[in-house]
Scaffold this active site. Structure first.
Site, short mmCIF file in Angstrom:
data_model
loop_
_atom_site.label_atom_id
_atom_site.label_comp_id
_atom_site.label_asym_id
_atom_site.label_seq_id
_atom_site.Cartn_x
_atom_site.Cartn_y
_atom_site.Cartn_z
N ASP A 1 0.81 -1.21 0.00
CA ASP A 1 0.00 0.00 0.00
C ASP A 1 0.85 1.27 0.00
O ASP A 1 2.06 1.24 0.22
CB ASP A 1 -0.97 -0.01 1.19
N ASN B 1 -7.94 -2.35 14.33
CA ASN B 1 -9.34 -2.60 13.94
C ASN B 1 -9.46 -3.81 13.01
O ASN B 1 -10.52 -4.05 12.44
CB ASN B 1 -9.94 -1.36 13.25
N HIS C 1 -7.65 -4.28 10.20
CA HIS C 1 -7.33 -4.07 8.78
C HIS C 1 -6.05 -4.80 8.38
O HIS C 1 -5.16 -4.99 9.20
CB HIS C 1 -7.28 -2.58 8.41
N GLU D 1 -10.07 -1.71 5.32
CA GLU D 1 -10.69 -1.36 6.60
C GLU D 1 -11.95 -2.22 6.84
O GLU D 1 -12.46 -2.85 5.90
CB GLU D 1 -11.08 0.13 6.58
C1 F6R Z 1 1.29 -1.32 6.32
C2 F6R Z 1 -0.03 -1.92 6.40
C3 F6R Z 1 -0.83 -1.90 7.65
C4 F6R Z 1 -0.04 -2.30 8.89
C5 F6R Z 1 -0.92 -2.27 10.14
C6 F6R Z 1 -0.14 -2.58 11.39
O1 F6R Z 1 1.85 -1.47 5.01
O2 F6R Z 1 -0.47 -2.42 5.43
O3 F6R Z 1 -1.93 -2.75 7.50
O4 F6R Z 1 0.49 -3.57 8.71
O5 F6R Z 1 -1.50 -1.00 10.27
O6 F6R Z 1 0.79 -1.57 11.60
P1 F6R Z 1 1.86 -1.67 12.79
O7 F6R Z 1 2.82 -2.74 12.41
O8 F6R Z 1 2.52 -0.31 12.80
O9 F6R Z 1 1.11 -1.98 14.03
#
Ligand code: F6R
Length: 241
Positions: free
Chosen positions: A67, A136, A138, A143
């Site tokens: 992403d 959440n 995702h 989302e």
């Molecule tokens: C990042 C991504 C997000 C993260 C998620 C967890 O490329 O796709 O889905 O993997 O927000 O983020 P952290 O590791 O910072 O808790």
């Protein structure tokens, strides 16, 4: 689904690198799907160490990231392209043309999403997809409520994700409201999935995602249906499972 319980963050990162390295060694032309965020930082640190000590060769490897924030240019310090360069790409011998992150500044967003899906297909699909999980549920920026069959698209960030990600920005208002992300369907096409999670803050969502029903309200729950899915968490993250 396999679940590995690591003692702590360092153990978790080390175990993840073993899984990724196995792919790289067995297939020097492997396609790795990568994620950003705090959780993979230890993994990238270890991959760089292993490369520097001569254990890994990235010259034939392709990396395709999940992403990118809409509106952020590659040189923006909070862009995911910048993150990947800083923590991984510039330290290893991967060819720049083999590193892929959606373009946050593409003039035509829909064309960019189509290009990204075609890119994944043209590389023969993703061999192993590394994922983190948002509080959440995702995965990527899919989302709660995201339609499972979606491919790469522009997602609207929820308030919960804006709150979770504002720690990387000076002010909450600076967090982009939209992002390009591989869809659930794009992620589910990967031949192997490795989801990493660390810390007590992920315990409740892991319980919901992997011990509860499969539902678009908890996007990570779809991974229960993947044929080769590994959940790798530290003790705190897995404490409610
Ligand atoms: C990042 C991504 C997000 C993260 C998620 C967890 O490329 O796709 O889905 O993997 O927000 O983020 P952290 O590791 O910072 O808790």
């Amino acid at each position: 689904m396999r679940i590995y319980r690591a003692q702590n963050y360092e153990d978790m990162s080390h175990a993840a690198v073993q899984i990724l390295s196995e792919q790289i060694v067995r297939n020097p032309k492997a396609v790795l799907g990568l994620a950003t965020g705090s959780t993979p930082l230890g993994i990238y640190r270890n991959l760089v160490d292993w490369y520097q000590s001569g254990k890994l060769d990235f010259s034939g490897i392709t990396c395709i990231n999940l992403d990118e924030y809409k509106g952020l240019a590659p040189a923006h310090p909070q862009s995911y392209r910048y993150f990947m360069e800083e923590y991984l790409f510039k330290h290893i011998n991967i060819l720049p043309e083999n590193t892929h992150v959606p373009s946050g500044t593409a003039a035509d967003g829909e064309a960019e999403c189509r290009r990204y899906e075609e890119l994944i297909a043209s590389k023969g699909g993703i061999d192993v997809q590394l994922l983190g999980v948002g509080p959440n549920g995702h995965i990527g920026f899919n989302e709660p409520g995201t339609f499972f069959p979606r491919e790469t698209h522009c997602a609207t960030l929820t308030q919960s994700t804006i709150q979770a990600n504002k720690r990387f920005f000076e002010r909450e208002e600076d967090v982009p409201r939209y992002a390009y992300t591989m869809g659930i369907n794009s992620i589910m096409q990967a031949r192997k999935i490795l989801l990493v999670a660390s810390g007590a803050g992920k315990a409740e969502i892991l319980r919901k995602a992997f011990c509860g029903p499969v539902t678009p309200q908890v996007p990570a729950s779809v991974l229960q249906l993947h044929a080769d899915m590994t959940l790798l968490g530290d003790r705190e993250a897995l404490s409610l499972m």
